[in-house]
Design a protein around this motif. Sequence first.
Motif, mmCIF file in Angstrom:
data_model
loop_
_atom_site.group_PDB
_atom_site.id
_atom_site.type_symbol
_atom_site.label_atom_id
_atom_site.label_comp_id
_atom_site.label_asym_id
_atom_site.label_seq_id
_atom_site.Cartn_x
_atom_site.Cartn_y
_atom_site.Cartn_z
ATOM 1 N N VAL A 183 16.896 5.743 1.276
ATOM 2 C CA VAL A 183 16.167 4.567 1.745
ATOM 3 C C VAL A 183 14.817 5.023 2.280
ATOM 4 C CG1 VAL A 183 16.153 2.656 3.407
ATOM 5 C CG2 VAL A 183 18.283 3.306 2.263
ATOM 6 N N VAL A 184 13.760 4.324 1.876
ATOM 7 C CA VAL A 184 12.394 4.647 2.292
ATOM 8 C C VAL A 184 11.760 3.382 2.855
ATOM 9 C CG1 VAL A 184 10.133 5.456 1.519
ATOM 10 C CG2 VAL A 184 12.210 6.379 0.456
ATOM 11 N N LEU A 185 11.273 3.445 4.092
ATOM 12 C CA LEU A 185 10.572 2.321 4.706
ATOM 13 C C LEU A 185 9.067 2.578 4.646
ATOM 14 C CD1 LEU A 185 12.763 1.742 7.895
ATOM 15 C CD2 LEU A 185 12.888 0.547 5.709
ATOM 16 N N MET A 186 8.310 1.523 4.354
ATOM 17 C CA MET A 186 6.851 1.679 4.271
ATOM 18 C C MET A 186 6.166 0.355 4.599
ATOM 19 S SD MET A 186 6.199 1.717 0.124
ATOM 20 C CE MET A 186 7.121 3.217 -0.049
ATOM 21 N N PRO A 187 4.899 0.426 5.006
ATOM 22 C CA PRO A 187 4.135 -0.809 5.205
ATOM 23 C C PRO A 187 3.884 -1.510 3.870
ATOM 24 C CG PRO A 187 3.052 1.076 6.258
ATOM 25 C CD PRO A 187 4.161 1.617 5.407
ATOM 26 N N LEU A 188 3.723 -2.813 3.924
ATOM 27 C CA LEU A 188 3.450 -3.595 2.726
ATOM 28 C C LEU A 188 2.167 -3.112 2.038
ATOM 29 C CD1 LEU A 188 4.478 -5.945 0.999
ATOM 30 C CD2 LEU A 188 3.148 -7.485 2.453
#
Length: 183
Positions: free
Chosen positions: A144-149
């Motif tokens: 899982v990778v979280l990033m800004p839009l």
Amino acid sequence: MDWKLLSSEYIYRDQWLNARKDKCLTPQGKIVDPYYVLEYNTWVNAVALTEDGQVVMIRQYRQGIGKTLLEIPGGTMDPEDVSPEVAMRRELLEETGYDFPELIYLGEVAANTASSNNYTKMFLAVGGRKVQEQQLDHNEEIEVVLMPLATLQQLILDNKIVHSLHVTCIMYALLHLQKMGMK
């Protein structure tokens, strides 16, 4: 312009894929034989945003092109899924561990209308919260990778997301978010 189906024969059947050989007649009277069609279940995918506006992406290996890719969550509808929305919620939970209070339907696209029969139902999932650990299938290894839009937008502009069905969903989601005044 529609063709008439004269006969159809399954040449392969499996849980995830059926292949058939059709014999068709064109309006001009030409016989097209064989014409191969791949049958898949309906697919689902989503651009998923957390409560604080981060995009939930996944990274996994894709045997078809032999590469590890950054993608959006998604998968296939299982027989017990009563709707694409139920399938999408299940896929999000299994692949990411996030639950989303709102799914916005963005439409459907077909991956390859020449030789495949299925559609992909696209969603925008908003307000996600991590509620559990991933529950992956035996053949899945997903990071899982979280990033800004804004980072996702740049990845699209730089052609770094290559899965065409995922790019399409991302573009529809970005258009929807623009209409909502979100950037």
